[in-house]
Write an enzyme that holds these catalytic residues in place. Structure first.
Site, PDB file in Angstrom:
ATOM      1  N   TYR A   1      94.307 -16.462  83.342  1.00  0.00           N
ATOM      2  CA  TYR A   1      92.993 -16.009  83.173  1.00  0.00           C
ATOM      3  C   TYR A   1      91.988 -17.230  83.153  1.00  0.00           C
ATOM      4  O   TYR A   1      92.523 -18.253  82.723  1.00  0.00           O
ATOM      5  CB  TYR A   1      92.769 -15.170  81.782  1.00  0.00           C
ATOM      6  CG  TYR A   1      93.726 -14.275  81.394  1.00  0.00           C
ATOM      7  CD1 TYR A   1      94.277 -13.482  82.647  1.00  0.00           C
ATOM      8  CD2 TYR A   1      94.092 -13.758  80.155  1.00  0.00           C
ATOM      9  CE1 TYR A   1      95.020 -12.222  82.507  1.00  0.00           C
ATOM     10  CE2 TYR A   1      94.797 -12.508  80.137  1.00  0.00           C
ATOM     11  CZ  TYR A   1      95.334 -11.937  81.182  1.00  0.00           C
ATOM     12  OH  TYR A   1      96.206 -11.010  80.976  1.00  0.00           O
TER      13      TYR A   1
ATOM     14  N   GLU B   1      92.315  -2.493  57.269  1.00  0.00           N
ATOM     15  CA  GLU B   1      91.554  -1.381  57.828  1.00  0.00           C
ATOM     16  C   GLU B   1      90.130  -1.331  57.409  1.00  0.00           C
ATOM     17  O   GLU B   1      89.328  -0.606  57.876  1.00  0.00           O
ATOM     18  CB  GLU B   1      92.400  -0.083  57.818  1.00  0.00           C
ATOM     19  CG  GLU B   1      93.390   0.178  58.665  1.00  0.00           C
ATOM     20  CD  GLU B   1      94.064   1.359  58.065  1.00  0.00           C
ATOM     21  OE1 GLU B   1      94.241   1.726  57.113  1.00  0.00           O
ATOM     22  OE2 GLU B   1      95.057   1.782  59.185  1.00  0.00           O
TER      23      GLU B   1
END
Ligand SMILES: [Zn+2]
Ligand SMILES: [Zn+2]
Length: 389
Positions: free
Chosen positions: A294, A366
């Site tokens: 990349y 979370e």
């Protein structure tokens, strides 16, 4: 926007856990893609599936400007060791980089924006890309394929986030300019005649040559590259020989080189070839080849500034962590080449244990989910307004 995202916290957790329990490797995200496509259709959005093999693109609104948000959906070939109710149910495959959270948050953004009566004019494009971690037989990752298939055409801006398991949950980190490295893999074969271990003087020994070559390679960063330019070279594998008393005739070496700017990137390759000349000086020879990875991710300074401003305004001044760059690679870089864009890091530290990305104990808090969702949704609205002006 943060309140709206907090209101769907349970839904965000449910999506994240559902995806976490059913991880899929790069270009195999069929179940994940189905969950994404069904959720987006239920929200009344126009959905395109099979983009870049297993990716999903959805459109909300039309006309100009066009702002895209990207999430990646793939997991890694790792056996999860976390003892949690939502642990991976697929042996040997795990969401160990947080792409499950990225996908859940982008679904959350879709829900918030599609039900927002005063959404700014223009189009929001949702890019659920496959295979960020992995390139296929044609050396193409999901992000590269999405760009090639035109999913990024006509954009005015593109944004993304990445969770960071080492940063405090809910905090934001962003830097301007190059933020992830360009990556190239290299493959070397060093050859000599080989021979009998008792009579090394009768031939040429690639092991001895390699010893000198390694010194030369690790001298490149120190002596041949501008100290101000980020760059590094690491050898990752060395293979050669099969017996205690036989000098092998060849040795295989592989590794990775990392850099930010194109000049340093090509300089590193040239210097690697130069360092290998040592093998020739010692009577041997070499073959060197590269597989380009990349490119470096470039965060547009204006988008970067908007992200800092937005974080300060909706999360508070203490939400921004000191900026930091890395030498990792990210295929969001292909997208940021198509339109002004930026990727920010979202802190998601789970507990006091060290839980690095790409390990069997990786996990995220979370509590970060509504924060990331609110940030992406708010940024999208601000970009739509900004780009319309
Ligand atoms: Zn990763
Ligand atoms: Zn990742």
């Amino acid at each position: 926007m943060l309140d709206k995202a907090q209101a769907i916290h349970d839904q965000l957790i449910a999506w994240r856990r559902e995806i976490h329990m059913h991880p899929e490797l790069g270009f195999q995200e069929k179940g994940t893609g189905r969950l994404v496509a069904n959720t987006l259709s239920d929200l009344g959005m126009e959905v395109q599936t099979g983009v870049a093999k297993t990716g999903v693109v959805a459109y909300l609104g039309e006309g100009h400007p066009v702002v895209a948000i990207r999430a990646d959906m793939d997991a890694l070939p790792i056996q999860e060791t976390n003892d949690v109710s939502y642990a991976s149910q697929t042996p040997g495959v795990m969401h160990a980089c947080g792409h499950d959270a990225h996908t859940a948050m982008l679904l959350g953004v879709a829900q918030l924006l599609s039900t927002m009566p005063d959404r700014p004019a223009g189009q929001v494009r949702f890019l659920f890309q496959p295979s960020e971690e992995w390139s296929d037989d044609e050396n193409k990752s999901g992000g590269k394929r999405m760009v090639e298939e035109g999913a990024l055409e006509g954009l005015d801006a593109v944004i993304a986030l990445h969770v960071a398991s080492e940063l405090p949950a809910g905090k934001i980190m962003i830097e301007s300019g190059y933020v992830t490295a360009a990556e190239d893999s290299f493959y070397i074969t060093i050859t000599g005649t080989g021979g009998h271990g008792a009579y090394p003087h009768q031939g040429t020994d690639p092991t001895f040559m390699l010893a000198q070559v390694i010194n030369a390679i690790y001298g490149i960063r120190a002596r041949r590259i501008d100290p101000i330019s980020p760059a590094t070279i690491s050898i990752g594998s060395i293979h050669g020989g099969s017996a205690t008393n036989v000098i092998p005739s060849q040795i295989e070496v592989t590794g990775t080189i990392r850099s930010y700017d194109e000049e340093t990137r090509s300089r590193l390759k040239d210097e690697l070839a130069q360092a290998l000349q040592v093998a020739r000086a010692l009577g041997g020879d070499f073959i060197l080849s590269f597989k380009p990875g990349y490119p470096a991710t470039y965060n547009d300074p204006a988008v970067h500034e908007l992200i800092r401003q937005t974080a300060t305004e909706i999360l508070g001044a203490d939400s921004l962590l000191p900026p930091h760059r890395g030498m990792g690679a990210e295929d969001f870089s292909y997208m940021a080449q198509k339109a002004p864009g930026a990727m920010f890091m979202l802190g998601a530290k789970y507990d006091e244990q060290n839980r690095p990305h790409h390990t069997p104990v990786f996990n995220i808090s979370e509590e970060a989910l509504p924060v990331g969702t609110a940030m992406l949704a708010e940024l999208t609205c601000r970009l739509l307004k900004q780009k319309a002006a």
